[in-house]
Design a protein around this motif. Structure first.
Motif: not given
Length: 153
Positions: A114-134, A136-141
């Motif tokens: 049990s527990g929530s999966i959670g949602t995250y507001d990506l609009t509040k991330l900086s360009d550097d944080e978005l770049g890091s996330l991309e 990591i997740l880019g190859p998966l996408a």
């Protein structure tokens, strides 16, 4: 093979079966050699036919005692179940039956997470944080494709 008549040979065999290195077993069994002479003497004693047979016998006995199989556990559970029924201990009998069923894979414990999966507001991330996330997740996408079926224009 019965216990060796030479008490030091028997002590040596027992020590070997318990996992002692040969030179240590040799000294522990009452022999006085040290260093390389203890190793050489222990090696000779290991090659003695009677000692080797006794070691093999002791190891075989230990292996039989240590062998636990599904069948032996099932037999123990069945024995406990029969005793529980004879003693009119229905809860214990059911518990033994359930233990056997689990042992044979007929019942599998399921765990609900049990527990929530959670949602995250990506609009509040900086360009550097978005770049890091991309990064990591880019190859998966890229390998997963677009789940909506629509392609980017």
């Amino acid at each position: 093979m019965p216990v060796l008549t030479n008490a030091r040979h028997e002590a040596f065999a027992q020590a070997i079966v318990k996992g002692a290195p040969a030179s240590v077993a040799y000294k522990a069994s009452g022999y006085g050699a040290s260093g390389n002479s203890a190793e050489a003497a222990a090696s000779r004693l290991l090659s003695d036919v009677k000692v080797a047979k006794r070691i093999a016998e002791l190891q075989s006995k230990a292996a039989r005692k240590a062998t636990v199989t599904i069948e032996t556990i099932a037999a123990e559970l069945e024995e406990a179940r029969v005793l529980a029924i004879a003693e009119k201990q229905t809860s214990a009998a059911v518990s033994a039956s359930m233990g056997k069923a689990k042992l044979f894979g007929l019942i599998v414990d399921k765990h609900k997470h049990s527990g929530s999966i959670g949602t995250y507001d990506l609009t509040k991330l900086s360009d550097d944080e978005l770049g890091s996330l991309e990064a990591i997740l880019g190859p998966l996408a890229d390998t997963a494709g677009d789940p909506s079926g629509a392609e980017e224009a």
